[in-house]
Design an enzyme around this catalytic site. Sequence first.
Site, PDB file in Angstrom:
ATOM      1  N   HIS A   1       0.836  -1.214   0.000  1.00  0.00           N
ATOM      2  CA  HIS A   1       0.000   0.000   0.000  1.00  0.00           C
ATOM      3  C   HIS A   1       0.863   1.255   0.000  1.00  0.00           C
ATOM      4  CE1 HIS A   1      -3.145  -2.922   1.297  1.00  0.00           C
ATOM      5  NE2 HIS A   1      -3.839  -2.187   0.458  1.00  0.00           N
TER       6      HIS A   1
ATOM      7  N   HIS B   1      -6.858   6.954  -2.856  1.00  0.00           N
ATOM      8  CA  HIS B   1      -7.697   5.975  -2.155  1.00  0.00           C
ATOM      9  C   HIS B   1      -7.007   5.226  -1.010  1.00  0.00           C
ATOM     10  CE1 HIS B   1      -5.706   2.767  -4.359  1.00  0.00           C
ATOM     11  NE2 HIS B   1      -6.296   1.922  -3.544  1.00  0.00           N
ATOM     12  N   ASP B   2      -5.666   5.222  -0.963  1.00  0.00           N
ATOM     13  CA  ASP B   2      -4.979   4.546   0.137  1.00  0.00           C
ATOM     14  C   ASP B   2      -4.032   5.485   0.873  1.00  0.00           C
ATOM     15  OD1 ASP B   2      -6.003   1.967   0.377  1.00  0.00           O
ATOM     16  OD2 ASP B   2      -4.795   1.191  -1.285  1.00  0.00           O
TER      17      ASP B   2
ATOM     18  N   ASP C   1      -8.882  -1.371  -7.778  1.00  0.00           N
ATOM     19  CA  ASP C   1      -8.114  -1.660  -6.559  1.00  0.00           C
ATOM     20  C   ASP C   1      -7.777  -3.155  -6.440  1.00  0.00           C
ATOM     21  OD1 ASP C   1      -6.836  -0.873  -4.224  1.00  0.00           O
ATOM     22  OD2 ASP C   1      -8.645  -1.073  -2.990  1.00  0.00           O
TER      23      ASP C   1
ATOM     24  N   HIS D   1       1.197   1.744  -5.827  1.00  0.00           N
ATOM     25  CA  HIS D   1      -0.128   1.111  -5.880  1.00  0.00           C
ATOM     26  C   HIS D   1      -1.186   2.174  -6.221  1.00  0.00           C
ATOM     27  CE1 HIS D   1      -3.777  -1.001  -4.804  1.00  0.00           C
ATOM     28  NE2 HIS D   1      -4.008  -0.164  -3.817  1.00  0.00           N
TER      29      HIS D   1
HETATM   30 ZN   LIG Z   1      -5.761   0.085  -2.664  1.00  0.00          ZN
END
Ligand SMILES: [Zn+2]
Length: 610
Positions: free
Chosen positions: A352, A394-395, A506, A356
Amino acid sequence: MLPSRSDSQQRSLENPDKQTMRVDSTKRTDKLIEVPRKKLNMRLYTESEQRFQDYVNSKIVTISIIALVGAYAILIFIIVALEELLDETEFNNVSSILSWIELGILIVFILEIFVGLYAWGIKKYYKDKWLILDTLIILLSLFFVIFELADQKTSNVIKVIQAVFRFLRIFLLIRKAQTFRRLATISTISTPAEKIVRFLAELKEVLEDENMKLDIDYCIDKIGNNQLYQMGKLDEDNAEAMAWLNQSQQGRAEVKRIVTNEQQQQQQKKVIANFQKLNIPKRLLEILYKQHDDLYIDPFECDKLSGGEGLVNLMLFFFENYNLFDVFLIKPKVVRGYFEEVMKGYLDNPYHNKVHAQDVAQTCNFLLSKCKFIEIGQLDEQDIACVLIAGAIHDYGHPGLTNAFLINSRNDLALTYNDQSVLEMYHPSQCFKIAWGNQKVNIFENLQFHKYRRIRESIILMVLSTDMAHHASELAITNSRIAAPDFEPNGKDKQRLMDLIVHSSDVSNPTKSFEIYKNWTEKVLTEFWLQGDKERDLGLPISYLCNRYTTNTAEAQVGFIDYVVKPTFACVLGFLPAYEPFFQNLDKNKAKWQELIEYYKQQLASIQPK
Ligand SMILES: [Zn+2]
């Protein structure tokens, strides 16, 4: 006869204070640029000139002139017929009355010419060269009518010339009738697209800059061929740009417009220049041109080529490619600054991490463009921006630990977000704080509040959709929506599908080349096993897939494909048929893992704890 002008052109000239107008350029093209009116070499009309233009183009004047043309036609017919039927004395008796009527009609035509000359100016008015002949015929007709009224005893020569002019006046009538047909056609134009195309065609006529004319041709082509929203595939301009970049003329896409080589090169240079302004490393830019919507682009290579700033450069490319600088009304340096901050927030986890994030944003773009979600969902630029930004953030700040671990270990984040989608709440929350905490990097600052609200809501929903805890239930709902008779991918179901675009991206590693997929698998399991080690140390239950001594990498991937990824992409396939050729990658990759199950069993046996 007056050059007709469309309403839209009229409106665009209404306000002389507005000295700028927006003209579309090529691919960056879809980017709007401010061009000073003066640069366009356009004449600005005064208020009174515009009033006259409106007056001349008004329905009542047009109908009156047409009625007059009809009357003139009847009059000429009567004159010619009477000349044949009556003897000279009888004809002379009635001809003076007819000449007075003809004089009246010709004076109206002369007035029409004067009004036109005043309203548009000589240059624009006589752009149609036939109007010069019309004017000449009207003036000479006027001369002969006056001559006839002043002196009844015309010589034979004059009579012959008069007859010739009667014939020429018929030509004038035909010309007027043609204009009437043209006006009639215009009045039937119904769609805004047609009006815009007409306006652009007229605008092109008054422009002197050849590049601007090419830009207008591009706009007309895209509007006329209904390609305004075909942002997906690498379009011909990008293909040309790539060819230029590679200093190669091979494989150049066919260009529909007829333009000279020099003009083409100027176009290409302009497109390239727009992207080059973004300071994206040259080699990466070349790859993005060629592969920006490709499923098989190598995210590790892209990151390496940009000195570890792949995420920032990819987002700058997307902002330029989709004209998002104009949507957000911001400069590239603000976007660069924002995504630099986002990138810094990604921790150096095995999986993560920023690469990514870059990979997910990239895969979202693949689904948007190559798989045509932009067209199917009729996404506007704001929607596109939301999906790509959601993919990129998103992460953000992911600690390399799952929600379950954070909840079980009573982590502060779990306490803050009440154990509900802990990380998925945290990621967007932090990313909006980055923007509002530093004006220099606030990409949202210039948005109108209602737009900002819409964008914020959409991004948050998409990031929340990446919580695997809701995977099965949300997928079931989406499947049922796709099957429903009132399914609206471009309406009420759009956001749900956008959520799925980000969520499926994802979990998209198993859909890619096996080499890249295997690389990601090793990284994600390394991260999981580090968490398992922590859980073991803390005496917590070891989470699924997190025990390095029992997890068979290949078996785990076969299960991941069967139970998570395949159902997800089957759902994607349900509304994006263009995804079909890529769907089979899942089975191919699954077969490769199945062959490796035995190998990983042996690996596990060799590392069992004592
Ligand atoms: Zn992710």
